[in-house]
Design a protein around this motif. Structure first.
Motif, mmCIF file in Angstrom:
data_model
loop_
_atom_site.group_PDB
_atom_site.id
_atom_site.type_symbol
_atom_site.label_atom_id
_atom_site.label_comp_id
_atom_site.label_asym_id
_atom_site.label_seq_id
_atom_site.Cartn_x
_atom_site.Cartn_y
_atom_site.Cartn_z
ATOM 1 N N ASP A 1 5.136 12.523 -0.884
ATOM 2 C CA ASP A 1 3.884 12.087 -1.000
ATOM 3 C C ASP A 1 3.065 12.085 -2.225
ATOM 4 O O ASP A 1 2.263 13.148 -2.297
ATOM 5 C CB ASP A 1 3.024 12.278 0.223
ATOM 6 C CG ASP A 1 1.430 11.094 0.367
ATOM 7 O OD1 ASP A 1 1.371 10.495 -0.763
ATOM 8 O OD2 ASP A 1 0.828 11.288 1.328
ATOM 9 N N ASN B 1 -4.156 2.140 -4.945
ATOM 10 C CA ASN B 1 -5.292 1.750 -4.276
ATOM 11 C C ASN B 1 -6.286 1.944 -5.429
ATOM 12 O O ASN B 1 -6.150 2.536 -6.665
ATOM 13 C CB ASN B 1 -5.604 2.532 -3.315
ATOM 14 C CG ASN B 1 -6.793 2.029 -2.411
ATOM 15 O OD1 ASN B 1 -7.213 1.079 -2.764
ATOM 16 N ND2 ASN B 1 -6.716 2.544 -1.095
ATOM 17 N N ALA C 1 1.256 9.973 -3.652
ATOM 18 C CA ALA C 1 0.340 9.112 -3.910
ATOM 19 C C ALA C 1 -1.028 9.364 -4.868
ATOM 20 O O ALA C 1 -1.685 8.540 -5.583
ATOM 21 C CB ALA C 1 -0.380 8.427 -2.510
ATOM 22 N N GLU C 2 -1.280 10.780 -4.830
ATOM 23 C CA GLU C 2 -2.313 11.357 -5.781
ATOM 24 C C GLU C 2 -1.828 11.908 -6.832
ATOM 25 O O GLU C 2 -2.521 12.187 -7.861
ATOM 26 C CB GLU C 2 -3.170 12.369 -5.021
ATOM 27 C CG GLU C 2 -3.832 11.663 -3.704
ATOM 28 C CD GLU C 2 -4.540 12.762 -2.676
ATOM 29 O OE1 GLU C 2 -4.611 13.820 -3.441
ATOM 30 O OE2 GLU C 2 -4.664 12.587 -1.817
ATOM 31 N N VAL D 1 2.872 16.915 -0.019
ATOM 32 C CA VAL D 1 1.993 15.984 -0.671
ATOM 33 C C VAL D 1 1.269 16.896 -1.890
ATOM 34 O O VAL D 1 0.890 17.978 -1.962
ATOM 35 C CB VAL D 1 0.530 15.609 0.482
ATOM 36 C CG1 VAL D 1 -0.182 14.741 -0.310
ATOM 37 C CG2 VAL D 1 1.138 15.155 1.639
ATOM 38 N N TRP E 1 -10.024 17.177 1.460
ATOM 39 C CA TRP E 1 -9.373 16.590 2.442
ATOM 40 C C TRP E 1 -9.698 17.694 3.869
ATOM 41 O O TRP E 1 -9.183 18.791 3.614
ATOM 42 C CB TRP E 1 -8.228 16.309 2.554
ATOM 43 C CG TRP E 1 -7.676 15.295 1.362
ATOM 44 C CD1 TRP E 1 -6.648 15.386 0.563
ATOM 45 C CD2 TRP E 1 -8.266 14.057 1.158
ATOM 46 N NE1 TRP E 1 -6.845 14.291 -0.392
ATOM 47 C CE2 TRP E 1 -7.638 13.507 0.114
ATOM 48 C CE3 TRP E 1 -9.370 13.225 1.885
ATOM 49 C CZ2 TRP E 1 -8.116 12.204 -0.291
ATOM 50 C CZ3 TRP E 1 -9.766 11.907 1.292
ATOM 51 C CH2 TRP E 1 -9.066 11.680 0.152
ATOM 52 N N SER F 1 0.930 -1.258 -0.055
ATOM 53 C CA SER F 1 -0.037 0.088 -0.091
ATOM 54 C C SER F 1 0.846 1.069 0.271
ATOM 55 O O SER F 1 2.062 1.261 0.277
ATOM 56 C CB SER F 1 -0.812 -0.131 1.120
ATOM 57 O OG SER F 1 -0.209 0.381 2.404
ATOM 58 N N ALA G 1 -3.378 9.191 5.555
ATOM 59 C CA ALA G 1 -2.249 8.345 5.245
ATOM 60 C C ALA G 1 -0.900 8.934 5.021
ATOM 61 O O ALA G 1 0.301 8.437 5.415
ATOM 62 C CB ALA G 1 -2.282 7.508 3.875
ATOM 63 N N SER G 2 -0.809 10.034 5.192
ATOM 64 C CA SER G 2 0.419 10.949 5.172
ATOM 65 C C SER G 2 1.237 11.285 6.393
ATOM 66 O O SER G 2 2.257 11.240 6.691
ATOM 67 C CB SER G 2 0.514 12.488 4.412
ATOM 68 O OG SER G 2 -0.161 12.436 3.218
ATOM 69 N N THR H 1 0.389 3.586 2.408
ATOM 70 C CA THR H 1 0.537 3.809 3.563
ATOM 71 C C THR H 1 1.745 3.071 4.019
ATOM 72 O O THR H 1 2.662 3.559 4.713
ATOM 73 C CB THR H 1 -0.642 3.322 4.454
ATOM 74 O OG1 THR H 1 -1.636 4.067 3.809
ATOM 75 C CG2 THR H 1 -0.793 3.706 5.791
ATOM 76 N N THR I 1 -4.234 16.990 3.694
ATOM 77 C CA THR I 1 -3.914 15.994 3.040
ATOM 78 C C THR I 1 -4.797 14.745 3.577
ATOM 79 O O THR I 1 -5.703 15.024 4.536
ATOM 80 C CB THR I 1 -2.428 15.358 3.297
ATOM 81 O OG1 THR I 1 -2.178 14.135 2.537
ATOM 82 C CG2 THR I 1 -2.301 15.102 4.707
ATOM 83 N N PHE I 2 -4.677 13.442 3.092
ATOM 84 C CA PHE I 2 -5.404 12.360 3.397
ATOM 85 C C PHE I 2 -4.596 11.815 4.546
ATOM 86 O O PHE I 2 -3.230 11.880 4.777
ATOM 87 C CB PHE I 2 -5.397 11.294 2.286
ATOM 88 C CG PHE I 2 -6.097 10.141 2.762
ATOM 89 C CD1 PHE I 2 -7.378 9.810 3.026
ATOM 90 C CD2 PHE I 2 -5.239 8.647 2.332
ATOM 91 C CE1 PHE I 2 -7.813 8.613 3.625
ATOM 92 C CE2 PHE I 2 -5.800 7.593 2.688
ATOM 93 C CZ PHE I 2 -6.967 7.472 3.259
#
Ligand code: PLP
Length: 423
Positions: free
Chosen positions: A173, A199, A175-176, A147, A369, A68, A97-98, A70, A94-95
């Motif tokens: 980060d 994800n 991720a997005e 992020v 967020w 993941s 998970a950061s 995360t 952020t989400f």
């Protein structure tokens, strides 16, 4: 009514490449968290993140596939030496998970607010936070986590300049922001480490999964070792450090390899949809579309708009009349607590009314967020704020994007939003 339109859904290639790689995993009995698909996926990711269209000079970053995004944040923090009692600077907007993995390590997140242009970490405020933490604790923060919110690049040049001056490693980060670029260079390759997520709702998916971009083969090796329970080289299991079970499965990596054949099409589609929204909302008073800045290239994972505070939306009286009963973000049937209608920091009434109008029309949308420094669970964490993320959170809405969203869907979303305005 037409089918429901979701924020961002997984989309497999027309060629069926994902199934081909997954079938191969079964046929060759590589149904384990290592194997040809894991290696092939890492190679594909390395080729992708190392390219630079602008300079034509390739980087040589290494990538580790993980279970993941995360897990990628968690291992990056460990690789940067974060230990109990340490502090880590992280973007507040952020989400979760950061920042959550910082607490897994017994360290403390120090939240830094955003600037209003990219909505990402404000470099000046970040420097202020570094100085103040050193003054207050006598210690430097151990890492800095900016992020790429909704795929929008951060001011990585200014962030790196400051981080380098204080000699603090940066964990991007992204991720997005998979495939987003700053002056042609892919996000996640500027800092010491770069986090990616696969994800089901991100730019590409492995059903669940992530990756960590590493600066060297040695760093990759160490992260792989940590991700496989930190086993020492003996004929038996010898452990001299604590490890984790974070490696990506060879089955999921097969999906990832298939997805890499269409990643550029996905990004192109997200950008196309962004252009449609941008044009449509350019003429609408009271609605601001969030666009990329020059020199930056967003993947537009999600398109976002801001509603002026005095914009009137149908059904505002009824907004917040009822507590949310479902799970936010479709977390597979998990519903926890809640039951109350208001918190002390929430989107404006017209934003909630717009969300309800869209929902009624079968269109999923979501507030931005909620900043981490406003989350009850982080009440005690130090925060350096300027009001930007909180103001954006109160006014913003994420709109559907991605290859599953058709031109007709985008038109319907735009019309629904316009129709919901009063005056
Ligand atoms: C999705 C996401 C992550 C974590 O990814 P998972 O694969 O869901 O664990 C980390 N940071 C941000 C900003 C994200 O949006």
């Amino acid at each position: 009514m037409a089918d429901r339109i979701y924020l961002c859904l997984a989309h497999m290639s027309e060629s069926g490449a994902e199934q081909k790689y997954v079938k191969e995993a079964f046929d060759t009995n590589w149904v384990v968290p290592l194997g040809p698909n894991v290696n092939g996926f890492e190679e594909d990711l390395e080729n992708f993140v190392n390219q630079n269209e602008q300079t034509k000079v390739n980087l040589d970053r290494k990538v580790v596939a993980l279970s993941s995004g995360t897990a990628a944040v968690h291992l990056a923090l460990i690789a940067c030496g974060v230990k109990p009692g340490d502090e880590v600077i992280v973007q507040s907007f952020t989400f979760c998970a950061s920042s959550h993995p910082i607490t897994y390590l017994g360290a403390t997140p120090v939240f830094v607010d955003s600037e209003a242009e990219t909505w990402n970490m404000d470099p000046e405020l970040m420097e202020e936070a570094i100085r103040d933490r050193i003054a207050k604790t006598g210690k430097k923060p151990k890492a800095i986590v900016p992020v790429a919110l909704y795929g929008m690049p951060y001011y990585i040049d200014r962030i790196m300049e400051i981080a380098n001056r204080y000699d603090i490693p940066v964990i991007e980060d992204a991720a997005e922001g998979f495939g987003s670029k700053f002056h042609g260079q892919v996000l996640g390759t500027f800092g010491e480490y770069g986090v990616l997520s696969f994800n089901g709702n991100k730019m590409i998916t492995t059903s669940g999964g992530g990756a960590l971009i590493c600066p060297s083969p040695e760093a990759k090796n160490k992260v792989m070792w940590l991700a496989t329970q930190a086993r020492e080289a003996y004929p038996y299991y010898q452990h001299e450090a604590i490890g984790y079970n974070y490696r990506l499965s060879n089955v999921c990596a097969g999906i990832g390899r298939g997805q890499m054949t269409i990643v550029n099409d996905h990004i192109a589609r997200h950008r196309e949809i962004a252009r449609m929204y941008e044009e449509a909302f350019a003429g609408v008073k009271g609605i601001t579309y969030h666009k990329e800045l020059s020199g930056m290239e967003a993947n537009y994972w999600l398109s976002t708009i801001l509603l002026d505070e005095d914009l009137k939306v149908k059904g505002e009286e009824a907004a917040y009349a009822e507590a949310v009963k479902g799970a936010v973000g479709g977390a597979a049937g998990v519903v926890h607590g809640g039951g109350t209608v208001h918190t002390d920091c929430e989107p404006n009434r017209n934003v909630e009314a717009m969300r309800l109008v869209l929902d009624h029309e079968g269109i999923e949308s979501r507030p931005l967020w909620k900043p981490m420094h406003k989350q009850p669970v982080y009440q005690q964490a130090p925060a350096y704020v300027n009001g930007v993320s909180e103001a954006l959170f109160k006014r913003g809405l994420c709109l559907p994007s991605g290859p599953m969203v058709t031109d007709a869907d985008v038109c319907r979303i735009i019309e629904t939003i316009k129709d919901a305005l009063i005056g």
